[in-house]
Write an enzyme that holds these catalytic residues in place. Structure first.
Site, PDB file in Angstrom:
ATOM      1  N   GLU A  84       0.910  -1.304  -0.162  1.00  0.00           N
ATOM      2  CA  GLU A  84      -0.006  -0.065   0.079  1.00  0.00           C
ATOM      3  C   GLU A  84       0.842   1.144  -0.063  1.00  0.00           C
ATOM      4  O   GLU A  84       0.635   2.287  -0.628  1.00  0.00           O
ATOM      5  CB  GLU A  84      -0.883  -0.035   1.208  1.00  0.00           C
ATOM      6  N   ASP A  85       1.929   1.307   0.686  1.00  0.00           N
ATOM      7  CA  ASP A  85       2.834   2.456   0.861  1.00  0.00           C
ATOM      8  C   ASP A  85       3.996   2.748   0.441  1.00  0.00           C
ATOM      9  O   ASP A  85       4.615   3.634   0.400  1.00  0.00           O
ATOM     10  CB  ASP A  85       3.041   2.762   2.466  1.00  0.00           C
TER      11      ASP A  85
END
Ligand code: MN
Length: 496
Positions: A84-85
């Site tokens: 996600e990051d």
């Protein structure tokens, strides 16, 4: 069990130390690898608190390790924010750590960051939560640990975000944890959110609790000592006698129900006895009752009749020395683990590293059914949302047990919250000693007695309209469907 605390400047060595008590050596190597992988991927990223980002997945993994959760789940927790990051993809995680771990990380990523955008958005959020649960309950464990750590570090967030995350945890995550029987997470999520939502009430409750704990400390120590020696005298084996303090948010709810009269709350501190088997539970209860007079109506056999979420234990409140009331909870180690970890008990290891028997508990099956129902059925989701957000009322069984229900709930809801059997066999109801019709809306404080008829075949179709809670509606539908099936089977020729 005290709440989990995260050591300051937590390191990978702290995590390894926790896992070492229950994992195999080669698994420890993979944990180090995963840490290195996540550390590299998050390099340069900071949390709002100013700490390097890796401190968050590390703490998430640490919370699960403290609960002695299976190592593959701890590893997935270390990796949970990577896709996600960061630039690193799920494919790379799969290449390095295999399909199983990658699928858990995928589950978390898909769940995404649940964003609060007003109540109507909750339906969408709930759908996502249940989708991921239906796929893999392990993903929920990681999500709960993730959220627990976010709440622990909430102070660094701006005010509006603080409130939003706290209310979401209290209103969505904690109720789901309760339904999964996971008291440990439920308690943590509630207690961490509470001060951000109701700061004054939090302070007030804390003062009451701390006072009882300090005042009673020495007294309870003596009672525990006496209990241990009496159990020994009676030749009853026990693993542990310990005190447990009531979770602060759950005490707050009870204080609200009892008009803030702490004199009437017997379990602010309760004493627990952990014994080897079920026979010992009853034997220990006998010892207590020989020693101290039990308080009327406070003996509860949740072993013979488990709570709907599967909770089992014997409870009793006795007039101990000096006539003071003390609540005891007696259970086996297995019941204890199930009570603390609920569904997670299936992925929990005991001290010797042996896996606990993964007994299919009834509520786990129910949960699986519920998820299936929910997935493609938006009206069910509406019902769930209503369950979560409607104001709660608190009503009593004739034995004095408290049942919480949404506003406007009826005796039908009450009956199904006691037990599916009670619901199915329900034939009438008394509210505060008066016979009422089954669609009467209940009010807080009502004492409800369900009249059952053991010859009753099951619910009738129109109960679906009278029931207000999702649980009751689901049970009614299930029983109606099952009855239809038996009827069909009876009249159709049997296939060989
Ligand atoms: Mn996270």
């Amino acid at each position: 069990m005290p709440n989990i605390t995260i050591p300051k400047n937590l390191t990978i060595d702290d995590l390894i130390k926790e896992i070492r008590s229950y994992a195999k050596r080669d698994e420890l190597d993979v944990v180090r690898l995963a840490y290195g992988f996540a550390d590299e991927a998050h390099r340069g990223q900071m949390r709002r608190s100013g700490e390097p980002y890796i401190s968050h997945p590390l703490a998430t993994a640490y919370i699960l390790a403290k609960m002695k959760i299976e190592v593959s789940i701890v590893i997935a927790a270390l990796l949970h924010d990577v896709p996600e990051d960061t630039q690193v993809t799920l494919e790379e995680i799969e290449k390095n750590f295999g399909k199983d771990i990658a699928s858990m990380v995928r589950g978390i990523t898909k769940l995404g960051k649940l964003k609060y955008r007003g109540v109507e958005r909750y339906i969408e959020n709930l759908r996502k939560m249940f989708m991921s649960m239906a796929e893999d309950i392990r993903v929920m464990l990681i999500k709960f640990a993730d959220r627990t750590h976010n709440l622990m570090t909430l102070e660094a967030q701006p005010t509006n975000k603080k409130y939003r995350i706290a209310i979401e945890s209290l209103e969505i995550y904690a109720p789901i944890a309760i339904r999964m029987g996971m008291d440990e997470f439920k308690g943590q999520l509630e207690d961490l959110s509470f001060p951000f939502i109701y700061p004054k009430e939090y302070e007030k409750t804390k003062i009451i609790r701390d006072k009882v704990i300090i005042d009673e400390e020495k007294y309870l120590k003596d009672v525990m000592e006496k209990t241990r020696s009496e159990l020994k005298k009676a030749n009853i084996k026990f693993y542990d006698v310990h005190g447990r303090e009531k979770q602060i948010y759950s005490l707050y709810q009870k204080l609200c129900r009892k008009g803030w009269d702490s004199e009437n709350i017997y379990d602010i501190v309760a004493l627990r006895i952990i014994v080897p088997d079920i026979g010992d539970c009853y034997a220990a209860l006998g010892v207590l009752h020989r020693l101290w007079k039990p308080l009327k109506g406070r003996i509860k056999d949740y072993i013979a009749q488990p709570k709907p979420n599967g909770y089992r234990s014997l409870h009793t409140t006795v007039f101990a020395d000096e006539g003071k009331t003390v609540e005891f909870q007696i259970r086996t180690q297995e019941m204890h683990d199930e009570a603390e970890y609920g569904i997670a008990a299936h992925w929990h290891y005991d001290e010797r590293g042996a896996r606990l028997p993964s007994k299919e508990v009834e509520w786990a099956k129910e949960l699986a059914r519920m998820q299936k129902d929910i997935l493609n059925n938006l009206s069910d989701l509406e019902e769930m949302k209503v369950d979560f957000f409607r104001n709660r009322i608190f009503v009593f069984t004739p034995q004095g047990d408290v049942i919480d229900l949404p506003e406007d709930a009826t005796p039908i809801d009450f009956a199904y919250h006691i037990h599916t059997q009670v619901g199915d066999k329900c034939n009438g109801a008394r509210v505060n000693d008066h016979l009422v019709s089954l669609d009467t809306p209940l009010k807080s404080g009502d004492v409800i007695e369900i009249i059952t008829d053991k010859n009753r075949k099951g619910p009738s179709q129109d109960w679906l309209k009278m029931a207000k809670t999702h649980t009751a509606k689901m049970h009614i539908k299930n029983t109606l469907n099952a009855n239809k099936k038996t009827w069909l089977e009876a009249i159709l020729p049997r296939k060989k």
